[in-house]
Design an enzyme around this catalytic site. Structure first.
Site, PDB file in Angstrom:
ATOM      1  N   ILE A 107      41.404  34.233  35.549  1.00 49.44           N
ATOM      2  CA  ILE A 107      42.220  35.344  35.591  1.00 49.44           C
ATOM      3  C   ILE A 107      40.805  36.278  35.543  1.00 49.44           C
ATOM      4  CG2 ILE A 107      43.535  37.633  35.684  1.00 49.44           C
ATOM      5  CD1 ILE A 107      45.475  35.358  35.731  1.00 49.44           C
ATOM      6  N   TYR A 171      26.262  41.398  37.060  1.00 48.03           N
ATOM      7  CA  TYR A 171      27.595  41.249  37.084  1.00 48.03           C
ATOM      8  C   TYR A 171      28.270  42.152  36.042  1.00 48.03           C
ATOM      9  CZ  TYR A 171      30.486  37.591  34.962  1.00 48.03           C
ATOM     10  OH  TYR A 171      31.980  36.740  35.086  1.00 48.03           O
ATOM     11  N   LYS A 178      33.405  39.349  30.330  1.00 49.03           N
ATOM     12  CA  LYS A 178      34.078  38.009  29.825  1.00 49.03           C
ATOM     13  C   LYS A 178      33.396  37.996  28.158  1.00 49.03           C
ATOM     14  CE  LYS A 178      34.487  35.788  33.335  1.00 49.03           C
ATOM     15  NZ  LYS A 178      36.143  35.398  33.256  1.00 49.03           N
ATOM     16  N   THR A 209      33.211  31.339  45.186  1.00 56.48           N
ATOM     17  CA  THR A 209      35.092  31.599  45.079  1.00 56.48           C
ATOM     18  C   THR A 209      35.202  33.206  45.338  1.00 56.48           C
ATOM     19  OG1 THR A 209      35.391  31.958  42.524  1.00 56.48           O
ATOM     20  CG2 THR A 209      35.556  29.825  43.224  1.00 56.48           C
ATOM     21  N   LEU A 210      36.526  33.394  45.872  1.00 55.81           N
ATOM     22  CA  LEU A 210      36.387  34.729  46.442  1.00 55.81           C
ATOM     23  C   LEU A 210      36.540  36.030  45.442  1.00 55.81           C
ATOM     24  CD1 LEU A 210      38.218  35.351  48.580  1.00 55.81           C
ATOM     25  CD2 LEU A 210      40.512  35.672  46.996  1.00 55.81           C
TER      26      LEU A 210
HETATM   27  P1  NAP Z   1      39.753  33.510  42.495  1.00 53.15           P
HETATM   28  O1  NAP Z   1      39.674  31.919  43.052  1.00 53.15           O
HETATM   29  O2  NAP Z   1      38.902  34.809  43.203  1.00 53.15           O
HETATM   30  O3  NAP Z   1      40.586  33.093  41.051  1.00 53.15           O
HETATM   31  C1  NAP Z   1      40.585  34.536  40.820  1.00 53.15           C
HETATM   32  C2  NAP Z   1      42.278  34.585  40.372  1.00 53.15           C
HETATM   33  O4  NAP Z   1      42.342  36.501  39.897  1.00 53.15           O
HETATM   34  C3  NAP Z   1      43.004  35.213  41.399  1.00 53.15           C
HETATM   35  O5  NAP Z   1      43.792  34.119  41.416  1.00 53.15           O
HETATM   36  C4  NAP Z   1      43.016  36.601  41.487  1.00 53.15           C
HETATM   37  O6  NAP Z   1      43.699  37.136  42.453  1.00 53.15           O
HETATM   38  C5  NAP Z   1      43.527  36.927  40.132  1.00 53.15           C
HETATM   39  N1  NAP Z   1      43.790  38.293  39.685  1.00 53.15           N
HETATM   40  C6  NAP Z   1      42.817  39.403  39.836  1.00 53.15           C
HETATM   41  N2  NAP Z   1      43.452  40.123  39.057  1.00 53.15           N
HETATM   42  C7  NAP Z   1      44.833  39.469  39.281  1.00 53.15           C
HETATM   43  C8  NAP Z   1      45.595  40.151  37.949  1.00 53.15           C
HETATM   44  N3  NAP Z   1      45.862  41.458  38.088  1.00 53.15           N
HETATM   45  N4  NAP Z   1      46.924  39.669  37.720  1.00 53.15           N
HETATM   46  C9  NAP Z   1      47.279  38.390  38.008  1.00 53.15           C
HETATM   47  N5  NAP Z   1      46.326  37.862  38.820  1.00 53.15           N
HETATM   48  C10 NAP Z   1      44.959  38.119  38.937  1.00 53.15           C
HETATM   49  O7  NAP Z   1      38.062  33.192  41.598  1.00 53.15           O
HETATM   50  P2  NAP Z   1      37.479  32.368  40.685  1.00 53.15           P
HETATM   51  O8  NAP Z   1      36.245  32.012  39.986  1.00 53.15           O
HETATM   52  O9  NAP Z   1      38.136  30.623  40.745  1.00 53.15           O
HETATM   53  O10 NAP Z   1      38.007  32.547  39.110  1.00 53.15           O
HETATM   54  C11 NAP Z   1      38.832  31.822  38.044  1.00 53.15           C
HETATM   55  C12 NAP Z   1      37.870  31.866  37.013  1.00 53.15           C
HETATM   56  O11 NAP Z   1      36.830  32.012  36.952  1.00 53.15           O
HETATM   57  C13 NAP Z   1      37.875  33.955  36.080  1.00 53.15           C
HETATM   58  O12 NAP Z   1      37.793  33.613  35.059  1.00 53.15           O
HETATM   59  C14 NAP Z   1      36.213  33.895  36.649  1.00 53.15           C
HETATM   60  O13 NAP Z   1      35.513  35.116  36.209  1.00 53.15           O
HETATM   61  C15 NAP Z   1      35.800  32.766  36.583  1.00 53.15           C
HETATM   62  N6  NAP Z   1      34.282  31.598  36.649  1.00 53.15           N
HETATM   63  C16 NAP Z   1      33.860  31.775  37.782  1.00 53.15           C
HETATM   64  C17 NAP Z   1      32.866  31.344  38.323  1.00 53.15           C
HETATM   65  C18 NAP Z   1      32.730  31.320  39.224  1.00 53.15           C
HETATM   66  O14 NAP Z   1      31.395  31.448  40.015  1.00 53.15           O
HETATM   67  N7  NAP Z   1      33.180  31.167  40.364  1.00 53.15           N
HETATM   68  C19 NAP Z   1      31.786  31.767  37.402  1.00 53.15           C
HETATM   69  C20 NAP Z   1      32.529  31.028  35.599  1.00 53.15           C
HETATM   70  C21 NAP Z   1      33.737  31.159  35.546  1.00 53.15           C
HETATM   71  P3  NAP Z   1      43.855  37.682  43.574  1.00 53.15           P
HETATM   72  O15 NAP Z   1      43.419  37.254  44.339  1.00 53.15           O
HETATM   73  O16 NAP Z   1      45.467  38.530  44.139  1.00 53.15           O
HETATM   74  O17 NAP Z   1      43.381  39.281  43.450  1.00 53.15           O
END
Ligand code: NAP
Length: 271
Positions: A107, A171, A178, A209-210
């Protein structure tokens, strides 16, 4: 490989590694979510999963995805900025599962306007929101999960990104969040280690991702990552997922308070 483990080109690697193990996954928004990739890996190795979704808006899509899993998966509404939501989730999880062996935190959130331009222009509100959702939530969720995790020992895994330690254009405040998350991982690991609860992070390379598409210039980030990474490519969700699986499983029983980089060797390069 055990008799029950199989891997073919067309089929995912499956085993009984997590048979009888249960856990909660937070952060599935859609089929591209890293949390969903991790959920599939955990389920492929026998785990039983419960999920949270942030609001009614996402309930249907999470329900449709989780219906494809081999075990019935309880779903709970949870906005991690709301303490009551968190308490309710763990009360229901206690009733449904009794104990858990892992908690997967995927999240993060920052206002779109904070993910562009200069970090020095970050608003106080924007800072608080990003920190609350993306860093404090790990503390609040781990504390609420502690009674369920300590029954058999367990593993907490949180997703992070290199922007915590290096300056990545746009970022911005999420880098600060982070950094807080990663520090939290180490402090939680110290607090909970004697209870055999481990806490680790997976630092993933960029994945489309989103949440990622909310970062200004994300496509350029993907291209520059591919160009510089030792492996000369971007990371696959399945590779991030398999690392989370390893950290959630007893195979990583001696590891806590660590950040594992799944970035195709981007971080090690000097130029
Ligand atoms: P994602 O599919 O958009 O997932 C992010 C999630 O966080 C969504 O389900 C979102 O729900 C949820 N979220 C946001 N605010 C929230 C709240 N107040 N309460 C509960 N849930 C909440 O994107 P993702 O890339 O897979 O992200 C997952 C993790 O991976 C994150 O920690 C991100 O920083 C990390 N990450 C991502 C990448 C990348 O390049 N994608 C790289 C490194 C790390 P909503 O859609 O309803 O807001």
């Amino acid at each position: 490989m055990t008799e029950t483990a199989t891997m073919t080109e067309s089929q995912p690697f499956t085993s009984d590694l997590l048979k009888g193990k249960k856990g909660l996954v937070l952060g599935v928004a859609n089929k591209r979510s890293i949390a969903w990739g991790i959920s599939q890996a955990l389920a492929n190795h026998g785990a039983q999963l419960a999920f949270t979704y942030q609001g009614e808006r996402l309930k249907d899509s999470v329900e449709q995805l989780t219906a494809t899993l081999p075990h019935p998966a309880p779903l709970y509404a949870c906005d991690v900025t709301n303490d009551e939501d968190i308490q309710t989730v763990f009360k229901k999880l206690d009733e449904d599962f009794g104990s858990i062996q892992f908690l997967i935190h995927c999240i993060a959130f920052a206002k779109k306007e904070e993910l562009t331009g200069r970090t020095v222009d970050t608003s106080r509100d924007g800072f608080h929101l990003a920190m609350d959702v993306s860093a404090y939530s790990l503390l609040a969720l781990t504390k609420a999960a502690e009674p369920l995790l300590e029954k058999e020992g367990g593993s907490v895994v949180a997703l992070t990104y290199l922007g915590s330690e290096k300056v990545i254009p746009n970022y911005n405040v999420m880098g600060l969040a982070k950094a807080g998350l990663e520090s939290g991982i180490r402090y939680l690991a110290s607090d909970l280690g004697k209870k055999n609860i481990r806490v680790n992070g997976v630092s993933a390379g960029p994945v489309s991702t989103l949440a990622a598409r909310g970062i200004s210039g994300f496509t350029t980030m993907l291209e520059s990552h591919r160009g510089r990474a030792a492996l000369g490519r971007n990371v696959e969700i399945a590779e991030v997922a398999n690392t989370a699986l390893f950290l959630a499983s007893p195979l990583s029983s001696g590891i806590t308070g660590e950040i594992l980089y799944v970035d195709c060797g981007y971080r090690i390069m000097g130029a």
